[in-house]
Design an enzyme around this catalytic site. Structure first.
Site, PDB file in Angstrom:
ATOM      1  N   ASP A  93      65.665 100.053  58.172  1.00  0.00           N
ATOM      2  CA  ASP A  93      65.050 100.535  59.505  1.00  0.00           C
ATOM      3  C   ASP A  93      65.559 101.647  59.682  1.00  0.00           C
ATOM      4  O   ASP A  93      66.788 102.099  59.314  1.00  0.00           O
ATOM      5  CB  ASP A  93      64.586  99.488  60.353  1.00  0.00           C
ATOM      6  CG  ASP A  93      63.371  99.674  61.034  1.00  0.00           C
ATOM      7  OD1 ASP A  93      63.254 100.653  61.642  1.00  0.00           O
ATOM      8  OD2 ASP A  93      62.361  98.775  61.257  1.00  0.00           O
TER       9      ASP A  93
ATOM     10  N   THR B   1      51.416  92.348  66.800  1.00  0.00           N
ATOM     11  CA  THR B   1      52.710  92.873  67.048  1.00  0.00           C
ATOM     12  C   THR B   1      52.722  93.924  68.090  1.00  0.00           C
ATOM     13  O   THR B   1      51.634  94.054  68.566  1.00  0.00           O
ATOM     14  CB  THR B   1      52.938  93.915  65.701  1.00  0.00           C
ATOM     15  OG1 THR B   1      52.402  94.880  65.755  1.00  0.00           O
ATOM     16  CG2 THR B   1      52.494  93.227  64.219  1.00  0.00           C
TER      17      THR B   1
ATOM     18  N   SER C 274      45.959  99.943  56.131  1.00  0.00           N
ATOM     19  CA  SER C 274      45.416  99.476  57.300  1.00  0.00           C
ATOM     20  C   SER C 274      43.814  99.505  57.108  1.00  0.00           C
ATOM     21  O   SER C 274      43.320 100.014  56.257  1.00  0.00           O
ATOM     22  CB  SER C 274      45.622 100.396  58.723  1.00  0.00           C
ATOM     23  OG  SER C 274      44.790 100.281  59.623  1.00  0.00           O
TER      24      SER C 274
ATOM     25  N   TYR D 128      46.313 108.928  62.436  1.00  0.00           N
ATOM     26  CA  TYR D 128      46.696 107.484  61.698  1.00  0.00           C
ATOM     27  C   TYR D 128      45.728 107.209  60.676  1.00  0.00           C
ATOM     28  O   TYR D 128      45.911 106.769  59.449  1.00  0.00           O
ATOM     29  CB  TYR D 128      46.526 106.351  62.799  1.00  0.00           C
ATOM     30  CG  TYR D 128      46.813 104.984  62.353  1.00  0.00           C
ATOM     31  CD1 TYR D 128      48.164 104.713  62.159  1.00  0.00           C
ATOM     32  CD2 TYR D 128      45.911 104.036  62.261  1.00  0.00           C
ATOM     33  CE1 TYR D 128      48.827 103.326  61.844  1.00  0.00           C
ATOM     34  CE2 TYR D 128      46.696 102.680  61.711  1.00  0.00           C
ATOM     35  CZ  TYR D 128      47.702 102.588  61.453  1.00  0.00           C
ATOM     36  OH  TYR D 128      48.077 101.124  61.336  1.00  0.00           O
TER      37      TYR D 128
HETATM   38  N1  LIG Z   1      50.066  95.783  64.014  1.00  0.00           N
HETATM   39  C1  LIG Z   1      48.943  96.033  63.548  1.00  0.00           C
HETATM   40  O1  LIG Z   1      47.933  95.668  64.076  1.00  0.00           O
HETATM   41  C2  LIG Z   1      49.001  96.625  62.266  1.00  0.00           C
HETATM   42  C3  LIG Z   1      47.347  96.785  61.523  1.00  0.00           C
HETATM   43  C4  LIG Z   1      47.365  97.583  60.540  1.00  0.00           C
HETATM   44  C5  LIG Z   1      48.607  98.186  59.800  1.00  0.00           C
HETATM   45  N2  LIG Z   1      49.598  98.122  60.294  1.00  0.00           N
HETATM   46  C6  LIG Z   1      50.899  98.701  59.705  1.00  0.00           C
HETATM   47  O2  LIG Z   1      51.946  97.746  59.552  1.00  0.00           O
HETATM   48  C7  LIG Z   1      53.073  98.738  59.506  1.00  0.00           C
HETATM   49  C8  LIG Z   1      54.075  97.677  60.380  1.00  0.00           C
HETATM   50  O3  LIG Z   1      53.578  97.916  61.801  1.00  0.00           O
HETATM   51  P1  LIG Z   1      54.000  97.088  63.058  1.00  0.00           P
HETATM   52  O4  LIG Z   1      52.796  96.506  63.898  1.00  0.00           O
HETATM   53  O5  LIG Z   1      55.191  95.956  62.548  1.00  0.00           O
HETATM   54  O6  LIG Z   1      54.705  98.015  63.840  1.00  0.00           O
HETATM   55  P2  LIG Z   1      56.124  98.324  64.571  1.00  0.00           P
HETATM   56  O7  LIG Z   1      56.047  99.341  65.371  1.00  0.00           O
HETATM   57  O8  LIG Z   1      56.537  96.949  65.109  1.00  0.00           O
HETATM   58  O9  LIG Z   1      56.966  98.316  63.351  1.00  0.00           O
HETATM   59  C9  LIG Z   1      57.190  99.760  62.642  1.00  0.00           C
HETATM   60  C10 LIG Z   1      58.602  99.871  62.020  1.00  0.00           C
HETATM   61  O10 LIG Z   1      58.663 101.017  61.452  1.00  0.00           O
HETATM   62  C11 LIG Z   1      59.882 101.599  61.802  1.00  0.00           C
HETATM   63  N3  LIG Z   1      59.978 102.993  61.567  1.00  0.00           N
HETATM   64  C12 LIG Z   1      59.231 103.897  62.156  1.00  0.00           C
HETATM   65  N4  LIG Z   1      59.510 104.880  61.920  1.00  0.00           N
HETATM   66  C13 LIG Z   1      60.369 105.032  60.699  1.00  0.00           C
HETATM   67  C14 LIG Z   1      61.210 105.904  60.099  1.00  0.00           C
HETATM   68  N5  LIG Z   1      60.841 107.210  59.930  1.00  0.00           N
HETATM   69  N6  LIG Z   1      61.881 105.485  58.993  1.00  0.00           N
HETATM   70  C15 LIG Z   1      61.912 104.149  58.961  1.00  0.00           C
HETATM   71  N7  LIG Z   1      61.434 103.171  59.504  1.00  0.00           N
HETATM   72  C16 LIG Z   1      60.479 103.690  60.671  1.00  0.00           C
HETATM   73  C17 LIG Z   1      60.010 101.204  62.987  1.00  0.00           C
HETATM   74  O11 LIG Z   1      61.493 101.535  63.612  1.00  0.00           O
HETATM   75  C18 LIG Z   1      59.662  99.757  63.263  1.00  0.00           C
HETATM   76  O12 LIG Z   1      60.787  98.847  63.113  1.00  0.00           O
HETATM   77  C19 LIG Z   1      52.721  99.980  60.019  1.00  0.00           C
HETATM   78  O13 LIG Z   1      52.601 100.771  58.898  1.00  0.00           O
HETATM   79  C20 LIG Z   1      51.587  99.746  60.585  1.00  0.00           C
HETATM   80  O14 LIG Z   1      50.816 101.309  60.529  1.00  0.00           O
HETATM   81  C21 LIG Z   1      49.946  97.488  61.640  1.00  0.00           C
END
Ligand SMILES: NC(=O)c1ccc[n+]([C@@H]2O[C@H](COP(=O)([O-])OP(=O)(O)OC[C@H]3O[C@@H](n4cnc5c(N)ncnc54)[C@H](O)[C@@H]3O)[C@@H](O)[C@H]2O)c1
Length: 251
Positions: free
Chosen positions: A37, A189, A142, A154
């Protein structure tokens, strides 16, 4: 589930909410999880989750938008652990901007993290998988990757990621490496705002917000031998949300 071997799994965005579930499930199954991360400290905390669940873990700092940082990650993974078997691209951002609110650089930033980031990681780590004739690449896309979505950066990034996934099965033809996308709906999340949570009973046929642990369960299945012929798929984990025609609200 047919799970013959313990695997070495590199997870980006490992400190995020979704990865809490992924880390715990992989750890409990005894896999070695390499948690990467932006901040090493946050990655260390994520690695702790894996260890608590019973797995082995190492922490790494990476910025997926930075070619040199991804190269440095590959070097330190190689030096500290060796080869990886599985790559899970979960690092991502959701920029809640409508078209009128974007400037070119904010749009590009989302594309750079959510789409070009996974491309950089895949390009760096897939050749070793190909050489060893086994590998699993899992992109966390997603529902925005398979339907229209209010926030264009997005939607474009996740649509691109799902189509990158589909296209890479051609690159990986006959290599033993599969590439799939998990397409979650509303997962519990910090990325999900209260307004969306409140709408779940009206917008999601199962009427449930998804636990990150469920996404971990799907990832675990995808790296098992039972999933060896799942390739190029968008695996929807959305409670049926994208199958529901939302012209009007359910009464
Ligand atoms: N939460 C939801 O409902 C949901 C739904 C569909 C898809 N997603 C996808 O799931 C994945 C995780 O989402 P989440 O809910 O855990 O979000 P989150 O914000 O809790 O986690 C995202 C993580 O990515 C890291 N990150 C961001 N930019 C970065 C970079 N440049 N280099 C390295 N790490 C980086 C952040 O530090 C963070 O720890 C994402 O790709 C998101 O688009 C989430």
């Amino acid at each position: 589930m047919n799970m013959q071997k313990q695997r070495t799994v590199l997870v980006t965005g490992a400190a995020g909410g979704m990865c809490r579930g992924i880390n715990a499930r992989l750890g409990a199954a005894g896999h070695m999880v390499l948690c990467a991360d932006l901040s090493l400290e946050a990655a260390e905390t994520a690695a702790g989750t894996v260890r608590e669940a019973g797995g082995r873990a190492e922490a790494f700092a990476v910025d997926v938008t930075d070619h040199d940082s991804v190269a440095a990650l590959a070097d330190s993974v190689h030096d500290r652990v060796g080869e990886i078997d599985v790559l899970i691209n979960a690092a991502g951002i959701l920029d809640r901007k409508y078209l009128k609110d974007h400037d070119a650089s904010s749009f590009e930033r989302t594309i750079d993290i959510n789409l070009v980031g996974p491309f950089r990681l895949i390009q760096r780590f897939a050749p070793d998988m190909v050489e060893r004739a086994w590998g699993r690449i899992i992109n966390i896309s997603s529902i925005a990757g398979v339907t229209g979505y209010p926030y264009p950066s997005y939607a474009a990034s996740k649509g691109g990621l799902s189509n990158l996934t589909r296209s890479l099965v051609i690159d990986m033809w006959g290599t033993g490496v599969t590439v799939n996308s998990i397409c979650p709906g509303v997962v519990d999340t910090p990325m999900v705002i209260q307004e969306v949570r409140d709408q779940v009973p009206r917008k999601v046929p199962t009427e449930q917000i998804i636990d990150p642990d469920e996404i971990g369960g799907v990832a675990l299945f995808l790296i098992s031998d039972d999933a060896k012929n799942i390739n190029g798929a968008d695996i929807l984990v959305d409670g049926g949300a994208t199958r529901f025609f939302q012209l009007f609200d359910r009464q």
